[in-house]
Structure formats: structure tokens, C-alpha cells
Design a protein around this motif. Structure first.
Motif, PDB file in Angstrom:
ATOM      1  N   ALA A 172      -8.180  12.227   6.509  1.00  0.00           N
ATOM      2  CA  ALA A 172      -8.059  10.933   5.839  1.00  0.00           C
ATOM      3  C   ALA A 172      -8.431   9.819   6.802  1.00  0.00           C
ATOM      4  O   ALA A 172      -8.515  10.015   8.021  1.00  0.00           O
ATOM      5  N   SER A 173      -8.629   8.637   6.240  1.00  0.00           N
ATOM      6  CA  SER A 173      -8.908   7.447   7.032  1.00  0.00           C
ATOM      7  C   SER A 173      -7.611   6.884   7.601  1.00  0.00           C
ATOM      8  O   SER A 173      -6.531   7.469   7.441  1.00  0.00           O
ATOM      9  N   HIS A 174      -7.698   5.731   8.226  1.00  0.00           N
ATOM     10  CA  HIS A 174      -6.509   5.060   8.755  1.00  0.00           C
ATOM     11  C   HIS A 174      -5.524   4.734   7.631  1.00  0.00           C
ATOM     12  O   HIS A 174      -4.321   4.663   7.859  1.00  0.00           O
ATOM     13  N   ALA A 175      -6.050   4.572   6.422  1.00  0.00           N
ATOM     14  CA  ALA A 175      -5.213   4.269   5.247  1.00  0.00           C
ATOM     15  C   ALA A 175      -4.698   5.554   4.604  1.00  0.00           C
ATOM     16  O   ALA A 175      -4.580   5.662   3.384  1.00  0.00           O
ATOM     17  N   VAL A 176      -4.348   6.542   5.416  1.00  0.00           N
ATOM     18  CA  VAL A 176      -3.885   7.847   4.926  1.00  0.00           C
ATOM     19  C   VAL A 176      -2.681   7.713   3.999  1.00  0.00           C
ATOM     20  O   VAL A 176      -2.522   8.493   3.053  1.00  0.00           O
ATOM     21  N   PHE A 177      -1.837   6.724   4.219  1.00  0.00           N
ATOM     22  CA  PHE A 177      -0.657   6.529   3.379  1.00  0.00           C
ATOM     23  C   PHE A 177      -1.015   6.170   1.945  1.00  0.00           C
ATOM     24  O   PHE A 177      -0.222   6.396   1.026  1.00  0.00           O
ATOM     25  N   MET A 178      -2.235   5.627   1.751  1.00  0.00           N
ATOM     26  CA  MET A 178      -2.712   5.303   0.401  1.00  0.00           C
ATOM     27  C   MET A 178      -3.601   6.397  -0.168  1.00  0.00           C
ATOM     28  O   MET A 178      -3.501   6.722  -1.346  1.00  0.00           O
ATOM     29  N   SER A 179      -4.473   6.960   0.650  1.00  0.00           N
ATOM     30  CA  SER A 179      -5.435   7.943   0.135  1.00  0.00           C
ATOM     31  C   SER A 179      -4.815   9.326  -0.049  1.00  0.00           C
ATOM     32  O   SER A 179      -5.266  10.109  -0.874  1.00  0.00           O
ATOM     33  N   GLN A 180      -3.754   9.609   0.727  1.00  0.00           N
ATOM     34  CA  GLN A 180      -3.088  10.920   0.646  1.00  0.00           C
ATOM     35  C   GLN A 180      -1.561  10.735   0.567  1.00  0.00           C
ATOM     36  O   GLN A 180      -0.811  11.285   1.394  1.00  0.00           O
ATOM     37  N   PRO A 181      -1.072   9.983  -0.407  1.00  0.00           N
ATOM     38  CA  PRO A 181       0.366   9.684  -0.460  1.00  0.00           C
ATOM     39  C   PRO A 181       1.253  10.910  -0.629  1.00  0.00           C
ATOM     40  O   PRO A 181       2.358  10.962  -0.091  1.00  0.00           O
ATOM     41  N   GLU A 182       0.769  11.922  -1.356  1.00  0.00           N
ATOM     42  CA  GLU A 182       1.562  13.134  -1.575  1.00  0.00           C
ATOM     43  C   GLU A 182       1.770  13.883  -0.261  1.00  0.00           C
ATOM     44  O   GLU A 182       2.894  14.318   0.060  1.00  0.00           O
ATOM     45  N   LYS A 183       0.708  14.002   0.526  1.00  0.00           N
ATOM     46  CA  LYS A 183       0.808  14.718   1.803  1.00  0.00           C
ATOM     47  C   LYS A 183       1.668  13.948   2.800  1.00  0.00           C
ATOM     48  O   LYS A 183       2.428  14.546   3.580  1.00  0.00           O
ATOM     49  N   VAL A 184       1.557  12.634   2.784  1.00  0.00           N
ATOM     50  CA  VAL A 184       2.385  11.811   3.665  1.00  0.00           C
ATOM     51  C   VAL A 184       3.850  11.929   3.249  1.00  0.00           C
ATOM     52  O   VAL A 184       4.743  12.076   4.101  1.00  0.00           O
ATOM     53  N   ALA A 185       4.098  11.896   1.943  1.00  0.00           N
ATOM     54  CA  ALA A 185       5.468  12.048   1.441  1.00  0.00           C
ATOM     55  C   ALA A 185       6.038  13.416   1.814  1.00  0.00           C
ATOM     56  O   ALA A 185       7.232  13.534   2.124  1.00  0.00           O
ATOM     57  N   ASP A 186       5.206  14.442   1.805  1.00  0.00           N
ATOM     58  CA  ASP A 186       5.663  15.792   2.178  1.00  0.00           C
ATOM     59  C   ASP A 186       6.180  15.816   3.622  1.00  0.00           C
ATOM     60  O   ASP A 186       7.212  16.433   3.914  1.00  0.00           O
ATOM     61  N   VAL A 187       5.441  15.167   4.522  1.00  0.00           N
ATOM     62  CA  VAL A 187       5.859  15.133   5.929  1.00  0.00           C
ATOM     63  C   VAL A 187       7.165  14.359   6.076  1.00  0.00           C
ATOM     64  O   VAL A 187       8.075  14.783   6.797  1.00  0.00           O
ATOM     65  N   ILE A 188       7.270  13.239   5.377  1.00  0.00           N
ATOM     66  CA  ILE A 188       8.484  12.421   5.448  1.00  0.00           C
ATOM     67  C   ILE A 188       9.685  13.199   4.905  1.00  0.00           C
ATOM     68  O   ILE A 188      10.768  13.208   5.498  1.00  0.00           O
ATOM     69  N   GLU A 189       9.483  13.901   3.794  1.00  0.00           N
ATOM     70  CA  GLU A 189      10.567  14.703   3.225  1.00  0.00           C
ATOM     71  C   GLU A 189      10.991  15.812   4.194  1.00  0.00           C
ATOM     72  O   GLU A 189      12.201  16.057   4.394  1.00  0.00           O
ATOM     73  N   LYS A 190      10.019  16.473   4.790  1.00  0.00           N
ATOM     74  CA  LYS A 190      10.307  17.538   5.735  1.00  0.00           C
ATOM     75  C   LYS A 190      11.118  17.000   6.922  1.00  0.00           C
ATOM     76  O   LYS A 190      12.074  17.629   7.390  1.00  0.00           O
ATOM     77  N   ALA A 191      10.741  15.824   7.404  1.00  0.00           N
ATOM     78  CA  ALA A 191      11.451  15.215   8.528  1.00  0.00           C
ATOM     79  C   ALA A 191      12.878  14.838   8.147  1.00  0.00           C
ATOM     80  O   ALA A 191      13.813  15.064   8.907  1.00  0.00           O
ATOM     81  N   GLY A 207       0.810  -1.215   0.000  1.00  0.00           N
ATOM     82  CA  GLY A 207       0.000   0.000   0.000  1.00  0.00           C
ATOM     83  C   GLY A 207       0.848   1.271   0.000  1.00  0.00           C
ATOM     84  O   GLY A 207       0.329   2.358  -0.245  1.00  0.00           O
ATOM     85  N   TRP A 208       2.143   1.118   0.240  1.00  0.00           N
ATOM     86  CA  TRP A 208       3.054   2.259   0.248  1.00  0.00           C
ATOM     87  C   TRP A 208       3.660   2.541  -1.120  1.00  0.00           C
ATOM     88  O   TRP A 208       4.568   3.364  -1.247  1.00  0.00           O
ATOM     89  N   LYS A 209       3.176   1.875  -2.145  1.00  0.00           N
ATOM     90  CA  LYS A 209       3.752   2.013  -3.492  1.00  0.00           C
ATOM     91  C   LYS A 209       3.728   3.465  -3.982  1.00  0.00           C
ATOM     92  O   LYS A 209       4.746   4.001  -4.437  1.00  0.00           O
ATOM     93  N   ALA A 210       2.571   4.118  -3.902  1.00  0.00           N
ATOM     94  CA  ALA A 210       2.458   5.488  -4.415  1.00  0.00           C
ATOM     95  C   ALA A 210       3.362   6.446  -3.646  1.00  0.00           C
ATOM     96  O   ALA A 210       4.082   7.254  -4.237  1.00  0.00           O
ATOM     97  N   ALA A 211       3.350   6.362  -2.315  1.00  0.00           N
ATOM     98  CA  ALA A 211       4.196   7.241  -1.507  1.00  0.00           C
ATOM     99  C   ALA A 211       5.674   6.977  -1.782  1.00  0.00           C
ATOM    100  O   ALA A 211       6.484   7.910  -1.844  1.00  0.00           O
ATOM    101  N   THR A 212       6.012   5.702  -1.985  1.00  0.00           N
ATOM    102  CA  THR A 212       7.404   5.339  -2.291  1.00  0.00           C
ATOM    103  C   THR A 212       7.852   5.960  -3.606  1.00  0.00           C
ATOM    104  O   THR A 212       8.955   6.524  -3.710  1.00  0.00           O
ATOM    105  N   GLU A 213       7.012   5.863  -4.622  1.00  0.00           N
ATOM    106  CA  GLU A 213       7.364   6.416  -5.934  1.00  0.00           C
ATOM    107  C   GLU A 213       7.549   7.926  -5.868  1.00  0.00           C
ATOM    108  O   GLU A 213       8.444   8.486  -6.503  1.00  0.00           O
ATOM    109  N   ILE A 214       6.705   8.597  -5.087  1.00  0.00           N
ATOM    110  CA  ILE A 214       6.833  10.049  -4.921  1.00  0.00           C
ATOM    111  C   ILE A 214       8.171  10.386  -4.261  1.00  0.00           C
ATOM    112  O   ILE A 214       8.900  11.279  -4.713  1.00  0.00           O
ATOM    113  N   PHE A 259      14.993  10.076  -2.725  1.00  0.00           N
ATOM    114  CA  PHE A 259      15.156   9.243  -1.546  1.00  0.00           C
ATOM    115  C   PHE A 259      15.277   7.760  -1.909  1.00  0.00           C
ATOM    116  O   PHE A 259      14.735   7.309  -2.923  1.00  0.00           O
ATOM    117  N   ASN A 260      15.955   7.035  -1.059  1.00  0.00           N
ATOM    118  CA  ASN A 260      16.068   5.586  -1.173  1.00  0.00           C
ATOM    119  C   ASN A 260      15.091   4.975  -0.177  1.00  0.00           C
ATOM    120  O   ASN A 260      15.297   5.080   1.034  1.00  0.00           O
TER     121      ASN A 260
END
Length: 251
Positions: free
Chosen positions: A226-245, A41-48, A54-55
Motif C-alpha cells: 500500500a501507499s503511505h495512505a495505507v489506513f485508507m486504502s487497506q482499512p481492513e488489514k490495518v484494523a486486523d493488526v490493531i485488533e491483534k495488538a 481518513g480513518w473513518k473506514a478503519a474506525t467503523e470496522i 472497540f471504542n
């Protein structure tokens, strides 16, 4: 004297450039998925994230016990070639709280996840502010838990297309009772900087509990509708937080 000062200036600029390059060197992201889902389920966030340089590596932990899952995460951390940002979703938050003590871990990101205190298990943490009635079922042998497929979409992935939620229900990773009842040791968030994503429409973990745990840990919080599956429904926003961190722990 002028020449000497010029040489010092050039050397200083070069040192600053080298320091800046080193400061931005946190490019390894290790993701620990939660229970009742796997890492796909992390495929989209990973690709972003990979497009941003990032690796990314996903830990496919067995969820057979907390110790097994920490060990699976450690094996992936051992493969990283430098400082690493550790990301955990849901039950994955329990895992990164333990595995995050590794010296390679530069920071932690909790995505709609548990952020336990020392001695807390998932069951104990979840009971502080219950999410409501979840349709959790036991396997016939009484050792593993799963989410009733007919209720999976509503409880876990209400903001995903029906076909995606249906597939998640069919491919869910059962969680051992042992994994959910094991207490954590000294939390990594006490010595490592952390970030937390609160999924405001979460029906699996009460959003107020996510907020409370993040406040206790001193995490920098981002709320995402988002729902509990935020990593799938909002991958761009999740990726933004990860990048910021990743950028912040590199400074």
C-alpha cells in the motif's frame, strides 16, 4: 472432602473466567493521525473496529508543535475509561512515542510511521534512509510545510481513487517546522509492546526505514502492499493488526 474439592474447582473456574474477561478488556483505541492529513481518513478503519466491539477515538492534533500534539493526545487519553491501545500514522508515530508513556497506554501500533529513538526528531529520523524527493513546499511565512497538491497523489496516496486523493490534497493539514524538528524524550516503545505496519509502496517514508525503525524497537511487523495512505486504502488489514495488538496487550 469431595464437596470441598468441588467448591474449590467451581471457584477456580470462576476466577479463570473473571481473569479471561479482564484479559480481553483492552477495548479503547486512540488514533493519532499524521501530518498532511487529518483524522477523517480513518473513518473506514474506525467503523470496522467499532463493529468488532472497540471504542475508537481520533485525536485531531494541530501539528503546531510536538508538545502541542502530545498535549492534544493526552487530553483524549484522559477521557478513556481503561487501558488503551495508542495508534499513530506517519508523524503520529512521533507523538505516540512521547504520549505512550502514559499509564493508560497498554501498547503501541505504528502505521507507516516514525518510531524515533531518544533525541531524534522527524527530520533526523527521515534523513537516515530518505524516501526520495518529496514535493514539500513552505508557506509564505516560512513556518509551515505542505505537500504540493499536484504531487499529493503520487507522493502520499497513489493507491487511492483520484477523487479521494484530490480531496486529501485540498484538505491537508499543514505541519509546522517546529513539529518536525523537535526531538523526542525516552521512547514509550522501550517499555510498552509495539506493532508496526510497513507500507511497502510508501513514497513518503522509505519502507526500508520503516523496517529498520521497527526492528530497533522490537516491534511485531506486518507488511502491507500500500501507499503511505495505507489506513485508507487497506482499512481492513490495518484494523486486523490493531485488533491483534489489542488482544495481545490484554493477555
Amino acid at each position: 472432602m469431595k464437596n470441598y474439592l468441588s467448591i474449590l474447582a467451581i471457584a477456580a473456574v470462576g476466577s479463570l473466567a473473571a481473569f479471561s474477561a479482564q484479559a480481553a478488556a483492552v477495548k479503547n483505541i486512540v488514533v493519532v493521525h499524521g501530518a498532511l492529513a487529518d483524522g477523517s481518513g480513518w473513518k473506514a478503519a474506525t467503523e470496522i473496529l467499532e463493529k468488532r466491539g472497540f471504542n475508537v477515538t481520533i485525536v485531531q492534533e494541530p501539528i503546531s508543535s510536538l508538545a502541542d500534539d502530545v498535549a492534544a493526545t493526552q487530553r483524549v487519553l484522559d477521557m478513556q475509561d481503561g487501558p488503551t491501545l495508542l495508534v499513530g500514522h506517519s508523524y503520529g508515530g512521533m507523538v505516540i512515542t512521547e504520549a505512550g508513556r502514559d499509564d493508560k497506554v497498554a501498547g503501541l501500533v505504528y502505521v507507516a510511521a516514525f518510531q524515533p529513538e531518544k533525541g531524534e526528531s522527524l527530520i533526523k529520523a527521515a534523513s537516515a534512509i530518505p524516501a526520495g524527493k518529496m514535493n514539500i513546499r513552505e508557506t509564505k511565512d516560512g513556518k509551515y510545510l505542505y505537500l504540493d497538491p499536484s504531487a499529493f497523489a503520487a507522493d502520499f496516496a497513489a493507491d487511492l481513487p483520484k477523487d479521494q486523493a484530490a480531496f486529501l490534497a485540498k484538505s491537508q493539514v499543514f505541519a509546522s517546522k517546529e513539529a518536525f524538528s523537535a526531538p523526542v524524550g525516552e521512547p514509550a516503545w522501550k517499555t510498552k509492546k509495539s506493532w508496526a505496519i510497513v507500507a511497502t509502496e510508501d513514497h513518503s517514508i522509505n519502507p526500508d526505514l520503516e523496517r529498520q525503525m521497527a526492528k530497533r524497537a522490537g516491534s511485531e511487523v506486518t507488511e502491507i502492499k500500500a501507499s503511505h495512505a495505507v489506513f485508507m486504502s487497506q482499512p481492513e488489514k490495518v484494523a486486523d493488526v490493531i485488533e491483534k495488538a489489542a488482544e495481545a496487550v490484554g493477555k
